[in-house]
Motif scaffolding. Structure first.
Motif, short mmCIF file in Angstrom:
data_model
loop_
_atom_site.label_atom_id
_atom_site.label_comp_id
_atom_site.label_asym_id
_atom_site.label_seq_id
_atom_site.Cartn_x
_atom_site.Cartn_y
_atom_site.Cartn_z
N ALA A 218 36.02 40.31 -35.40
CA ALA A 218 36.88 39.13 -35.39
C ALA A 218 36.52 38.24 -34.20
O ALA A 218 36.14 38.72 -33.13
N GLN B 119 35.26 42.17 -26.71
CA GLN B 119 34.95 42.62 -28.07
C GLN B 119 33.94 43.76 -28.05
O GLN B 119 34.04 44.70 -28.85
N ALA C 44 42.61 43.29 -33.41
CA ALA C 44 42.04 42.63 -34.59
C ALA C 44 40.90 43.47 -35.16
O ALA C 44 40.39 44.40 -34.52
N LYS C 45 40.49 43.16 -36.39
CA LYS C 45 39.41 43.90 -37.03
C LYS C 45 38.11 43.71 -36.26
O LYS C 45 37.91 42.70 -35.58
N SER C 46 37.23 44.68 -36.38
CA SER C 46 35.93 44.60 -35.72
C SER C 46 35.18 43.37 -36.20
O SER C 46 35.14 43.07 -37.39
#
Length: 237
Positions: free
Chosen positions: A218, A140, A214-216
């Motif tokens: 997540a 991430q 995925a969105k930041s």
């Protein structure tokens, strides 16, 4: 009547020194050790070389992570690193030479990150869960790493093989410590490499399914973590 007593040479020198000091003080305010700016330690030639190589690795990771190996030109990498193209060739003979070192170099960062995460784990199950979570946390904060890893198999098979070997060695060593403590009884030592590949493969595919793109911010769903740990607990019994 003027005094006939003449000042001694030492008196004259003292007065002169005092006048000189006062004059200098008017021009430049004295700088105390407390006020003086800290001096940066002068780096040795070897340290400067290491710093430049690290800049190139960081820039290459950013460029490849964003654009892929095919579009990661030397000009883009050196521009990102803030160095001249000529400087690049002081450390790498070619773009491919850099690619052949890139994944193992940045892969060590991931290994270190996960190592810190599992440092205080009490047993094999905590090691697996903390390591599992740390893997996704690392990706991430370094989303380009997954592209570097996946494309390396095509663009730099040597780097890909070295990275997998290094990663597997660390994983097997961790599992062996659990065997030695009597926490893992279902597998022989020769089977530990198989388990390492099973768990590493699971992590990669779960990342692609639940977090890649995925969105930041997540996070991996907790039920996915629970399902993975069921597999670990049942498998190690």
């Amino acid at each position: 009547m003027k005094s006939s007593v003449r000042p001694s040479a030492s008196d004259a020198a003292a007065k002169g020194a005092k006048r000189g000091t006062t004059s200098a003080a008017r021009k430049v305010a004295p700088e105390t050790a407390k006020d003086a700016p800290p001096r940066r330690k002068r780096l040795t030639r070897a340290e400067l070389a290491g710093e430049s190589r690290e800049k190139i690795f960081e820039a290459a990771a950013a460029v490849v992570g964003e654009h892929g190996y095919a579009d990661a030109s030397i000009s883009k990498i050196t521009e990102k690193a803030g160095i001249a193209q000529g400087t690049f060739y002081l450390y790498f003979a070619s773009r491919q030479a850099l690619f052949d070192e890139l994944l193992p170099h940045i892969g060590q960062d991931m290994i270190t990150y996960i190592g810190h995460a599992i440092h205080n784990a009490n047993n094999v199950y905590e090691v697996e869960e903390k390591g599992f979570r740390a893997f996704f946390a690392y990706l991430q904060q370094s989303p380009g790493f997954f592209q570097i890893l996946n494309q390396a198999e095509t663009w730099s098979p040597k780097a890909h093989a070295r990275h997998l070997k290094l990663l597997t060695q660390h994983y097997v060593a961790s599992l062996k410590r659990s065997v030695d403590r009597g926490e893992v009884k279902a597998f022989d030592e020769k089977e530990l490499e198989v388990m390492a590949y099973v768990f590493m493969g699971a992590r990669s595919y779960l990342y692609m399914r639940y977090l890649k793109g995925a969105k930041s911010g997540a996070k991996l769903p907790q039920w996915v973590v629970n399902a993975y740990m069921k597999l670990v607990r049942d498998g190690f019994r």
